[in-house]
Enzyme design. Structure first.
Site, PDB file in Angstrom:
ATOM      1  N   ARG A  59       0.822  -1.207   0.000  1.00  0.00           N
ATOM      2  CA  ARG A  59       0.000   0.000   0.000  1.00  0.00           C
ATOM      3  C   ARG A  59       0.859   1.262   0.000  1.00  0.00           C
ATOM      4  NH1 ARG A  59      -4.765   0.098   4.254  1.00  0.00           N
ATOM      5  NH2 ARG A  59      -3.182   0.249   5.880  1.00  0.00           N
ATOM      6  N   ARG A  93      -1.102  -5.500  14.284  1.00  0.00           N
ATOM      7  CA  ARG A  93      -2.398  -4.862  14.048  1.00  0.00           C
ATOM      8  C   ARG A  93      -3.491  -5.902  13.825  1.00  0.00           C
ATOM      9  NH1 ARG A  93      -0.641  -1.311   9.294  1.00  0.00           N
ATOM     10  NH2 ARG A  93      -2.845  -0.842   8.983  1.00  0.00           N
TER      11      ARG A  93
HETATM   12  P1  ADP Z   1      -5.990   0.224   9.495  1.00  0.00           P
HETATM   13  O1  ADP Z   1      -7.469  -0.006   9.608  1.00  0.00           O
HETATM   14  O2  ADP Z   1      -5.485  -0.029   8.134  1.00  0.00           O
HETATM   15  O3  ADP Z   1      -5.192  -0.460  10.555  1.00  0.00           O
HETATM   16  P2  ADP Z   1      -6.234   3.034  10.358  1.00  0.00           P
HETATM   17  O4  ADP Z   1      -5.710   4.130   9.515  1.00  0.00           O
HETATM   18  O5  ADP Z   1      -7.695   2.922  10.522  1.00  0.00           O
HETATM   19  O6  ADP Z   1      -5.622   1.718   9.738  1.00  0.00           O
HETATM   20  O7  ADP Z   1      -5.572   3.126  11.810  1.00  0.00           O
HETATM   21  C1  ADP Z   1      -4.192   3.270  12.018  1.00  0.00           C
HETATM   22  C2  ADP Z   1      -3.872   3.259  13.501  1.00  0.00           C
HETATM   23  O8  ADP Z   1      -4.522   4.369  14.150  1.00  0.00           O
HETATM   24  C3  ADP Z   1      -4.380   2.039  14.263  1.00  0.00           C
HETATM   25  O9  ADP Z   1      -3.470   0.959  14.186  1.00  0.00           O
HETATM   26  C4  ADP Z   1      -4.523   2.597  15.682  1.00  0.00           C
HETATM   27  O10 ADP Z   1      -3.269   2.680  16.334  1.00  0.00           O
HETATM   28  C5  ADP Z   1      -5.004   4.009  15.438  1.00  0.00           C
HETATM   29  N1  ADP Z   1      -6.487   4.062  15.436  1.00  0.00           N
HETATM   30  C6  ADP Z   1      -7.295   4.369  14.370  1.00  0.00           C
HETATM   31  N2  ADP Z   1      -8.602   4.300  14.710  1.00  0.00           N
HETATM   32  C7  ADP Z   1      -8.636   3.930  16.016  1.00  0.00           C
HETATM   33  C8  ADP Z   1      -9.675   3.667  16.946  1.00  0.00           C
HETATM   34  N3  ADP Z   1     -10.974   3.760  16.616  1.00  0.00           N
HETATM   35  N4  ADP Z   1      -9.325   3.314  18.217  1.00  0.00           N
HETATM   36  C9  ADP Z   1      -8.042   3.221  18.590  1.00  0.00           C
HETATM   37  N5  ADP Z   1      -7.022   3.429  17.752  1.00  0.00           N
HETATM   38  C10 ADP Z   1      -7.290   3.782  16.487  1.00  0.00           C
END
Ligand code: ADP
Ligand code: ZN
Length: 214
Positions: free
Chosen positions: A128, A172
């Site tokens: 990505r 993750r």
């Molecule tokens: P992906 O779904 O591809 O892992 P995101 O861009 O949604 O990526 O999230 C990246 C990071 O941001 C997550 O691994 C986490 O650390 C943080 N994060 C995003 N949304 C949340 C949430 N709702 N609660 C807690 N941490 C979050």
């Protein structure tokens, strides 16, 4: 009006689908991941705190995350609908969100589960690339920009997210299984969960949504 939550593992295509839905439905795309990355880039106190969790593939604590979403939902634009991407990610977040929207007279129309094989995910994520300026997402094999390494929409140089390395991706995925997957039952019980096959192309996902009435 549509109020949609996208639920799915990292790399299931939430961001890409959200962008397409946003264009089609003309409603705001709210991504907590993007909001945190903005805060990290801007070196805000919240950004500093968030980055210490994000870099290891862990969730940002619920109180911070809920606060960010609560503030975002004070804007008027959510009244015409919204696409939530990456939130809620824990049961306490889902419960807090219920009260945030209840106070505003809003409701969730559908929670769309992007169902994808775990094996596909690591390849998807490590390939990505994204645009730091407009947020467009590409893939080095499957969603190539017209010019390699350059954003189609705004000509900015594409970057790889720091947490898109193989090691962090595994963490993750584990976080997703433990903390986020329980939301599938949570929203099934409310009879608002819809499942789509996310192992195919973004266009095919949009077609599945069309069949479902979006
Ligand atoms: P992906 O779904 O591809 O892992 P995101 O861009 O949604 O990526 O999230 C990246 C990071 O941001 C997550 O691994 C986490 O650390 C943080 N994060 C995003 N949304 C949340 C949430 N709702 N609660 C807690 N941490 C979050
Ligand atoms: Zn761009």
């Amino acid at each position: 009006m549509s109020s949609i939550i996208l639920l799915g593992a990292p790399g299931s295509g939430k961001g890409t689908l959200a962008q397409q839905l946003k264009t089609k439905l003309n409603i705001p795309h709210i991504s907590t991941g993007d909001m945190f990355r903005e805060a990290v880039k801007g070196n805000t106190p919240m950004g500093l705190k968030a980055s210490s969790y994000m870099k290891d593939g862990h969730l940002v604590p619920d109180d911070i995350t809920i606060g960010v979403v609560d503030e975002r939902f004070t804007k008027e634009d959510v009244k015409k609908g919204f696409i939530l991407d990456g939130f809620p990610r824990t049961i306490p977040q889902a419960e807090a969100f219920d009260s945030i929207i209840k106070n505003k007279g809003l409701k969730i129309d559908a929670v769309i589960l992007l169902d994808v094989d775990q094996g596909l995910i690591v390849r998807r994520i490590t390939g990505r690339r994204s645009c730091p300026s407009c947020g467009n997402v590409y893939h080095i094999e499957t969603v190539k920009p017209k010019v390699e390494g350059i954003c189609d929409s705004c000509s900015t140089k594409l970057i790889q997210r720091k947490d898109d390395t193989e090691e962090v991706v595994k963490e993750r995925l584990e976080t997703y299984e433990k903390q986020t997957a329980p939301l599938i039952d949570f929203y099934s019980a409310k009879k608002i969960l819809l499942k789509i096959d996310a192992s195919r192309s973004p266009n095919y996902m949009m077609q599945q949504l069309e069949v479902l009435g979006f």
